[in-house]
Write an enzyme that holds these catalytic residues in place. Structure first.
Site, short mmCIF file in Angstrom:
data_model
loop_
_atom_site.label_atom_id
_atom_site.label_comp_id
_atom_site.label_asym_id
_atom_site.label_seq_id
_atom_site.Cartn_x
_atom_site.Cartn_y
_atom_site.Cartn_z
N SER A 1 25.61 143.64 98.48
CA SER A 1 25.00 144.58 97.55
C SER A 1 25.38 146.00 97.93
O SER A 1 25.37 146.36 99.10
CB SER A 1 23.47 144.44 97.57
OG SER A 1 22.85 145.43 96.79
N ALA A 2 25.69 146.84 96.93
CA ALA A 2 26.11 148.22 97.21
C ALA A 2 24.93 149.12 97.54
O ALA A 2 25.04 149.98 98.41
CB ALA A 2 26.87 148.79 96.01
N HIS A 3 23.79 148.93 96.88
CA HIS A 3 22.73 149.92 97.02
C HIS A 3 21.95 149.80 98.32
O HIS A 3 21.06 150.61 98.60
CB HIS A 3 21.78 149.88 95.81
CG HIS A 3 20.75 148.79 95.84
ND1 HIS A 3 19.44 149.02 96.21
CD2 HIS A 3 20.82 147.48 95.54
CE1 HIS A 3 18.74 147.90 96.12
NE2 HIS A 3 19.56 146.95 95.72
N ALA B 1 23.40 141.61 94.53
CA ALA B 1 23.22 140.43 95.38
C ALA B 1 22.44 139.33 94.68
O ALA B 1 22.67 138.14 94.94
CB ALA B 1 22.52 140.82 96.68
N CYS C 1 10.99 143.72 96.12
CA CYS C 1 11.16 142.77 95.03
C CYS C 1 9.86 142.05 94.71
O CYS C 1 9.74 141.41 93.66
CB CYS C 1 12.23 141.74 95.41
SG CYS C 1 13.79 142.49 95.85
#
Length: 409
Positions: free
Chosen positions: A218-220, A89, A345
């Site tokens: 986003s995949a995760h 992302a 983050c």
């Protein structure tokens, strides 16, 4: 790193497993996703380069990539030709904002976003400001974090080329009314980008019904692998982007680089599972969230950070208002559960969350905030464990002997 620090880290790793309540930071890969990924790694599997058009190894890999592209598109009701593979992302956000700004700079140089966006948006906007673009940062509604259509309408201008807002806030879980905002942007001839990294798989998304021009995924965050994401870019009316990564012309020239078949297949399968399980999971997690919220209220004064009703079930962000016991409470929680004091983050920073600061949360309350985030492996027993641990140290039978510091939400 010192040897003492190394020993400390190893000791921490060997401690009993904590309850995982930090799904907003990342999710474990679903077993079905992992199985699909493994099949793309070995010589006996589909390991070829999807860009190799001269032999069957490449053809088979390309077939899997295109199937996964379709699975991602189906999750948001898009055409698979509108899906661009990225590394996540963060890259999708960078490509969307920089790509739009640089391509449409002749039309205008005004961008709208909010003060509570992910740093991938805020830092990119700061970079665009250095390039001569003007950015308006919407201030959210106090405490709730709402970004309303009226806020957008108030600052949008004829030279506004892009509005970028997240669907679900990654720290407080508040939902943004993207549908009404999209009507404003479309009527103004302005493009709309939505960071849906925390919203995909949790809320229904239909980019055809809603005038969304770009969307980051986003995949995760949905039980897929790290290192893979996607950017939706509308084809009708067509959205144009200036590429940010060059070298080979992959992804129709919008994002060059050899495609990681195993990660892409993993994201596709994760999107398929998210689509089929979304409603049932939201109902289940909502019960767990309510149980934890009520349990915390019964034990100690807390303040809800975020909107009371306009939110997804997965996140609960609260500040502990009893300054004399806040450290005890938070340390007890962290002993039993993996939680976050802000977004992952920004975990390397000691300053209060920029999201909570923008919400007008007092500094001492921002410092005493905890984000709980729930997911597929969260159980009612997990919630009971946390609450039981807190009961043991707070002695709830003496709680009402003093006036609460704040009104409970």
């Amino acid at each position: 790193m010192s040897s003492q620090a190394n020993r400390s880290n190893h000791q921490h790793i060997s401690e009993p497993q904590q309850i995982y309540l930090d799904y907003a930071a990342t999710t474990p890969v679903h077993p079905e996703v992992l199985d699909k990924m493994v099949q793309c790694l070995s010589f006996s599997g589909t390991f070829g380069n999807p860009a190799s058009r001269s032999h069957s190894y490449g053809w088979h890999a390309e077939e899997l990539v295109e199937h996964a592209r379709e699975q991602v598109a189906e999750l948001i009701h898009a055409d698979k030709k509108e899906i661009i593979w990225t590394s996540g992302a963060t890259e999708s956000n960078n490509l969307a904002l920089k790509g739009i700004a640089q391509f449409y700079s002749g039309k205008g140089k005004h961008i709208i976003t909010s003060q509570i966006e992910h740093k991938a948006i805020l830092d990119t906007c700061a970079e665009l400001e250095q390039q001569g673009f003007e950015v308006s940062y919407l201030q959210p509604e106090k405490q709730t974090g709402l970004i309303t259509p009226e806020m957008v309408q108030h600052v949008i201008r004829p030279d506004t080329i892009l509005v970028s807002l997240m669907l679900v806030n990654n720290e407080i879980g508040t939902l943004t009314n993207i549908e009404e905002i999209s009507e404003i942007t479309r009527n103004n001839g302005t493009l709309l980008h939505v960071d849906a990294a925390q919203g995909a798989g949790k809320v229904s998304i239909d980019v055809e019904k809603t005038a969304i021009d770009l969307m980051s995924l986003s995949a995760h965050k949905i039980y897929g692998p790290k290192g893979i994401g996607a950017l939706y870019a509308r084809r009708s009316p067509r959205v144009r982007l200036k590429a940010q990564i060059h070298g080979g012309g992959h992804e129709r020239g919008m994002r060059s680089g050899t495609l990681a078949t195993h990660q892409i297949v993993g994201m596709g399968e994760a999107c398929r599972l998210a689509k089929t399980q979304r409603i049932q999971e939201q109902q289940r997690i909502s019960i767990l969230r309510g149980k934890l919220f009520t349990g915390l209220q019964d034990l100690t004064p807390i303040i809800l950070n975020g909107h009371e009703t306009q939110h997804v079930a997965n996140y609960l962000n609260v500040s502990f208002a009893d300054t004399q016991k806040a450290d005890l409470i938070i340390n007890t929680i962290k002993k039993f559960a993996a939680v976050s004091s802000g977004s992952a983050c920004n975990s390397h920073q000691s300053s209060p969350s920029h999201v909570l600061t923008a919400l007008g949360v007092a500094p001492y309350l921002a410092e005493n905030a905890v984000r709980f985030s729930f997911g597929a492996y969260t159980t009612e027993q997990d919630i009971e464990t946390v609450l039981t641990a807190l009961k043991a140290v707070l002695q709830p039978n003496t709680r009402n002997t003093q006036q609460p510091l704040v009104q409970l939400i």
